[in-house]
Design an enzyme around this catalytic site. Structure first.
Site, short mmCIF file in Angstrom:
data_model
loop_
_atom_site.label_atom_id
_atom_site.label_comp_id
_atom_site.label_asym_id
_atom_site.label_seq_id
_atom_site.Cartn_x
_atom_site.Cartn_y
_atom_site.Cartn_z
N ASP A 291 0.81 -1.22 0.00
CA ASP A 291 0.00 0.00 0.00
C ASP A 291 0.85 1.28 0.00
OD1 ASP A 291 -1.94 -1.89 0.33
OD2 ASP A 291 -2.88 -0.95 2.07
N ASP A 292 0.19 2.36 -0.34
CA ASP A 292 0.66 3.75 -0.19
C ASP A 292 1.69 4.20 -1.23
OD1 ASP A 292 -0.93 3.43 1.99
OD2 ASP A 292 0.58 3.91 3.50
N HIS A 342 -6.29 3.21 -3.67
CA HIS A 342 -6.14 3.37 -2.22
C HIS A 342 -6.45 4.81 -1.81
CE1 HIS A 342 -4.93 2.09 1.72
NE2 HIS A 342 -3.76 2.71 1.74
N HIS A 346 -5.08 9.37 1.18
CA HIS A 346 -5.06 8.59 2.41
C HIS A 346 -5.84 9.18 3.58
CE1 HIS A 346 -3.17 5.49 5.03
NE2 HIS A 346 -2.97 4.89 3.88
N HIS A 433 3.74 -2.28 3.00
CA HIS A 433 3.77 -0.95 2.40
C HIS A 433 5.03 -0.78 1.56
CE1 HIS A 433 0.95 -0.60 5.74
NE2 HIS A 433 0.36 0.35 5.02
#
Ligand code: ZN
Length: 468
Positions: A291-292, A342, A346, A433
């Protein structure tokens, strides 16, 4: 002899008659041939009420059954260049021709009025073609009309056709003639216009709100492309001329439920499962997720490790980072991994308004579309924070995880594997991540261990088929 004499004139008469008849026949043939030739020539020399001569040519196109006609003026005082489509369907051809003829006549009439002023004008009609599924075509005709001085008008006309049946598709057909679908679509168009940064300061407030009202006639200019439904507005119709003629592109994944079944795209959720492998108890699978990102250094390092183990994984990307590193996003896709949405930056979605949630999703979807030419196939809410209302807004599967490596917390390469081992189970979804160097550094050990345990590394969409 007298008999011969008697016959002589009769034969002469017959011969003359025969010659005359033959001559007539030959003349008729020659003339009709000339006639035919003449028709052909006149077909390639368009004449109109203002008798402006032009070159008309018709070419076949890369699209089966679609011909492109080019009509270029020979008159330097009234220049025009026009491109338009023709098919084997007469009604469609006539509808297109009607628009072309009207446009030309308006132009030539205006130019005639301007003649004394010696103003230079120009008419340009360009054609863009979007094929969709097997036999749908959207034709977008963009007309640029310049009548000298400061008067330039850009307007758009669209034709959508089922080239198999000849049926012309209008917005009502597309939205199942359902007023509720129209309202939802109108809301999407309005939001899209409001959120378009390019249009931000240029929108005419009253005009654009009017243009986005749920009326069928407001959405008559549209095209269906591979990945989006596009709506066209004329220059100055809803915004100042600095932004040209605005186009709204709604991802098909967003509006899929509104569309008539023939136009719907196959979504991940309704993808058929693979029955052959499903029952095999010896195959163990795991979905690694990152992620991210994307991150120019860490993501690339992770991609290399995955390649080493022939592993496929899923990368849940932030739209704001895709904007900076579209090349990395493209690389992830090119190397066979799945890409997830995603959100843009955030946020905790449960603290946002419904509109802000949709914006987080769509802005990222758009950025991904720009970068990788396709949409994300899965969505993951930041912090796993979601609820039914949020999930209902997201048109693709919402996926959390079953193993949290806490890599964001410990930032320790040595701790990555123990966190996986301690929670390991079949069909697991592992959260990591790709913005932490420690995650990339600890990944090789995780893959080596899991491979040794007989795990197959698959994407999230694949593993969803095995999870009940
Ligand atoms: Zn995250």
């Amino acid at each position: 002899m007298p008999e011969r004499r008697k016959r002589g004139p009769m034969i002469d008469f017959l011969l003359i008659g025969l010659i005359l008849t033959l001559t007539t026949i030959i003349l008729v043939i020659i003339l009709s041939k000339d006639d035919f030739k003449f028709q052909k020539i006149s077909a390639s020399k368009e004449t109109n009420s203002d008798s402006i001569s032009s070159n008309l040519s018709t070419e076949s196109s890369a699209f089966p059954g679609i011909r492109i006609v080019t009509d270029v003026s020979n008159d330097t005082l009234t220049p025009f260049a026009i491109h338009y489509p023709q098919t084997d369907n007469e009604a469609f051809n006539n509808a297109v021709l009607q628009y072309i003829t009207d446009s030309k006549e308006n132009y030539l009439t205006s130019m005639k009025k301007n003649k004394d002023k010696e103003a230079m004008g120009e008419l340009n009609i360009s054609l863009e073609t979007f094929p969709y599924q097997k036999h749908y075509y959207s034709f977008v005709l963009t007309k640029t009309l310049y009548l000298g001085g400061a008067n330039q008008e850009v307007s758009t006309k669209t034709f959508v056709i089922n080239n198999e049946t000849g049926e012309q598709i209008n917005i009502k057909t597309l939205l199942q003639n359902d007023e509720n679908n129209l309202s939802t679509l109108a809301a999407h168009v309005r939001k899209d216009l409001q959120q378009n940064l390019q249009l931000k300061d240029a929108l005419f407030n009253d005009e654009f709100l009017k243009a986005a009202e749920p009326k069928w006639s407001n959405f008559s200019r549209f095209a269906i492309a591979d990945d989006s439904l596009q709506f066209y507005f004329d220059e100055y119709e809803i915004a100042s001329g600095t932004v040209g003629a605005p186009i709204v592109k709604l991802p098909l994944s967003l509006i899929n439920p509104l569309l008539a079944s023939d136009f719907q795209i196959a979504m991940e959720t309704i993808k058929p499962t693979i029955p052959a492998a499903k029952g095999d108890p010896n195959v163990r699978r795991i979905a690694l997720t990152f992620d991210d990102g994307p991150h120019p250094k860490v993501t690339e390092q992770i991609l290399n490790i995955l390649d080493k183990y022939h592993a496929k994984a899923t990368f849940f990307m932030l739209g704001s980072r895709v904007q900076y590193y579209p090349d990395v996003a493209r690389d992830v896709l090119a190397r066979g991994h799945e890409i997830g949405n995603h959100t843009w930056n955030h946020p905790v979605l449960t603290k946002l308004t419904q509109e802000q949630v949709v914006n987080q999703y769509t802005s990222t979807a758009k950025e991904l579309e720009k970068a990788i030419n396709q949409n994300a196939t899965v969505f993951r809410p930041p912090y796993g924070a979601t609820n039914d209302a949020i999930n209902a807004e997201i048109p693709i599967p919402v996926v959390l995880w079953t193993i949290d490596t806490l890599d964001w917390k410990h930032r320790n390469a040595q701790q990555l594997l123990p966190h996986v081992q301690n929670n390991l189970h079949n069909n697991a979804i592992v959260l990591m991540h790709d913005i932490h160097q420690s995650t990339a550094d600890g990944l090789d050990a995780v893959l080596a261990y899991l491979q040794g345990q007989g795990y197959e590394f698959v994407t999230v969409s694949e593993i969803l088929q095995y999870r009940q």
